[in-house]
Write an enzyme that holds these catalytic residues in place. Structure first.
Site, PDB file in Angstrom:
ATOM      1  CG  PHE A 211     -27.519 -96.778 -79.510  1.00  0.00           C
ATOM      2  CD1 PHE A 211     -27.303 -98.119 -79.659  1.00  0.00           C
ATOM      3  CD2 PHE A 211     -28.397 -96.109 -79.026  1.00  0.00           C
ATOM      4  CE1 PHE A 211     -28.175 -98.558 -78.887  1.00  0.00           C
ATOM      5  CE2 PHE A 211     -29.828 -96.682 -78.263  1.00  0.00           C
ATOM      6  CZ  PHE A 211     -29.380 -98.102 -78.060  1.00  0.00           C
ATOM      7  CB  ALA A 234     -27.367 -90.988 -79.179  1.00  0.00           C
ATOM      8  CD  GLU A 235     -33.160 -92.580 -84.783  1.00  0.00           C
ATOM      9  OE1 GLU A 235     -34.028 -92.522 -83.399  1.00  0.00           O
ATOM     10  OE2 GLU A 235     -33.268 -93.577 -85.077  1.00  0.00           O
ATOM     11  CB  CYS A 236     -33.232 -92.354 -78.134  1.00  0.00           C
ATOM     12  SG  CYS A 236     -31.116 -92.295 -77.805  1.00  0.00           S
TER      13      CYS A 236
END
Length: 490
Positions: A211, A234-236
């Site tokens: 994501f 997760a790359e936020c």
């Protein structure tokens, strides 16, 4: 039955770029089912065959570079040149993943140690099966391809859900892949709104979800994955800091800072948002930065704010910053939706939303620090930890600062340069997410380690894993362990 559709719009003009289906839970379920069959075929291919097909896909992407860049421009509003740059970066990563997957993931012997003298041990990394990729709109080719290319190279099939703002780009990527791999639907795209992504994340047959998006959305995706114990990378977001040391090349630092903050209208997770400048060079750096910023115009040098709702956040942060700080460039009038001209504000309190929250717009706050150590402490005082930048002529000090920065990545005397090095992993800590894409770590992210130990011969008098083990064997074990590990280091 009528299939519901939605339109993708050019954010700069409001014109309709394309119409796409809203894939419901049933459609997503069927896509994952097709991917299950495809991954069996894809994973069984010899590594060289996967490599050949992925390199062919790379050639197809390169051949359609202008066409794809035009589509990225239409769906995001960014200049064609910027769209071209991100596709070129995606191509280089695809090339690296294809060429290095077998070497990174293939079986290799590992040392067994004295206790395993009679064993042979191997380690390899096997595909997870079907990987779900939920991509962003700000870099609709480069960012999702950081997961897609590495997942494919590792032997997985991929179901890709692009942002509802850039669905056409996602559809085109799958179409171009099918030109190189027509045998099976190894890469599929499903389009839709949030419900489509939620259905994908909740499918229990996925081996992993990759994501990219906001921290708040990542938490919802993680909750959906938790129902099935589906692992997540997760790359936020980020609130990345830029440190200018006393000996920095100020012209180069200002140039890099401005581009890192304003390119893509500031809509870059690893873009510059906070700037900390050592006192002795603060004034000349700020003059250099503001002078260059005066020459940059939204709608000419960079595109519009792609997501309309982001305008309100940008305006709120500008209002907050200008009330408590001093305007250097721009201000509230810089917001002329869908465009936002460069905004630079100095002396904004560290506890203000403009400093603490991700803005995702062409704005930066600048603060004077007494020395570079204070700059580092302020840079690290953030819930985010994606990336950062150090400008200093002292290579040893710059390296020390870069290592001490609480981020997954740091660039020295350049900005966001790590993204262009395929061998380097990309990802953050804290509210910026976890897991890695790119590089060897990115390949392993989409695999499961498989360990195998094989007994080559029996150790005489040392059959320890048997109910027939005698006291003599245990005594010999104690003597061996004492010899190997019982001496204290002085």
């Amino acid at each position: 039955m009528t299939t519901l559709t939605f339109d993708s719009l050019n954010p700069a003009t409001g014109e309709v770029v394309g119409s796409h289906p809203k894939h419901d839970a049933r459609a997503v379920h069927e896509a994952v089912g097709r991917a299950e069959a495809a991954t069996t075929w894809w994973a069984a291919l010899p590594p060289g065959e996967r490599r050949r097909r992925l390199l062919d896909f790379k050639a197809v992407l390169t051949g359609r570079l202008r066409e794809l860049a035009a589509l990225v421009h239409e769906e995001t509003g960014k200049p064609v040149g910027d769209a071209t740059l991100e596709i070129v970066l995606a191509v280089t990563h695809l090339d690296w993943a294809a060429r290095n997957a077998a070497k990174v993931l293939g079986p290799r012997r590992v040392a067994t140690g004295m206790m395993g003298l009679n064993l042979a041990a191997t380690l390899e990394y096997l595909p997870l099966g079907v990987v779900g990729v939920i991509g962003p709109w700000n870099y609709p080719v480069f960012t999702p391809m950081g997961s897609i290319a590495y997942a494919l190279a590792a032997g997985n099939a991929v179901v890709f859900k692009p942002s509802e703002l850039t669905p056409g780009v996602g559809v085109r990527l799958a179409e171009l892949f099918a030109e190189s791999v027509p045998e099976q639907p190894v890469l599929q795209t499903v389009t839709g709104l949030g419900e489509t992504g939620a259905a994908l994340a909740a499918d229990p047959r996925l081996g992993k979800v990759a994501f990219t998006g906001s921290t708040a959305t990542a938490k919802r995706v993680m909750a959906a994955c938790a129902e099935n114990l589906t692992p997540l990378v997760a790359e936020c977001g980020g609130k990345d800091a830029f440190i200018v040391d006393a000996d920095a090349d100020l012209a180069a630092a200002a140039d890099a800072c401005l581009w890192g903050a304003m390119s893509n209208a500031g809509q870059t997770c690893a873009g510059v948002e906070r700037v900390y400048v050592v006192d002795s060079v603060y004034e000349p750096f700020l003059r250099e930065l503001s002078g260059r910023a005066a020459e940059v115009k939204a709608g000419e040098d960079y595109g519009p704010i792609t997501m309309p709702a982001q305008i309100d956040i940008i305006r709120r942060h500008i209002d907050d910053a200008t009330k408590s700080g001093k305007v250097v460039t721009g201000g509230r009038d810089s917001v002329r939706a869908p465009f936002v001209d460069p905004v630079i504000v100095e002396d904004v309190p560290e506890d203000s939303p403009a400093v603490r929250e991700e803005t995702f717009g062409p704005t930066i706050t600048v603060r004077r620090t007494r020395d570079v150590q204070e700059a580092l402490e302020l840079a690290n005082a953030s819930a985010y930890g994606l990336a950062g930048t150090i400008f200093s002529r002292d290579a040893r000090r710059a390296t020390r600062l870069a290592r001490a920065m609480r981020t997954g990545m740091t660039a020295v005397n350049s900005v966001i340069s790590f993204a262009g090095v395929p061998a380097l992993p990309f990802g953050g800590v804290g509210d910026s997410g976890f897991g890695r894409i790119h590089g060897a770590d990115g390949l392993r992210e989409f695999t499961r380690p498989k360990a195998v130990s094989r007994q080559r011969f029996a150790l005489p008098g040392m059959n320890l894993t048997s109910f027939r083990r005698g006291p003599g064997e245990l005594e010999r074990l104690i003597r061996l362990v004492t010899f190997l590990h019982g001496r204290r280091k002085r």
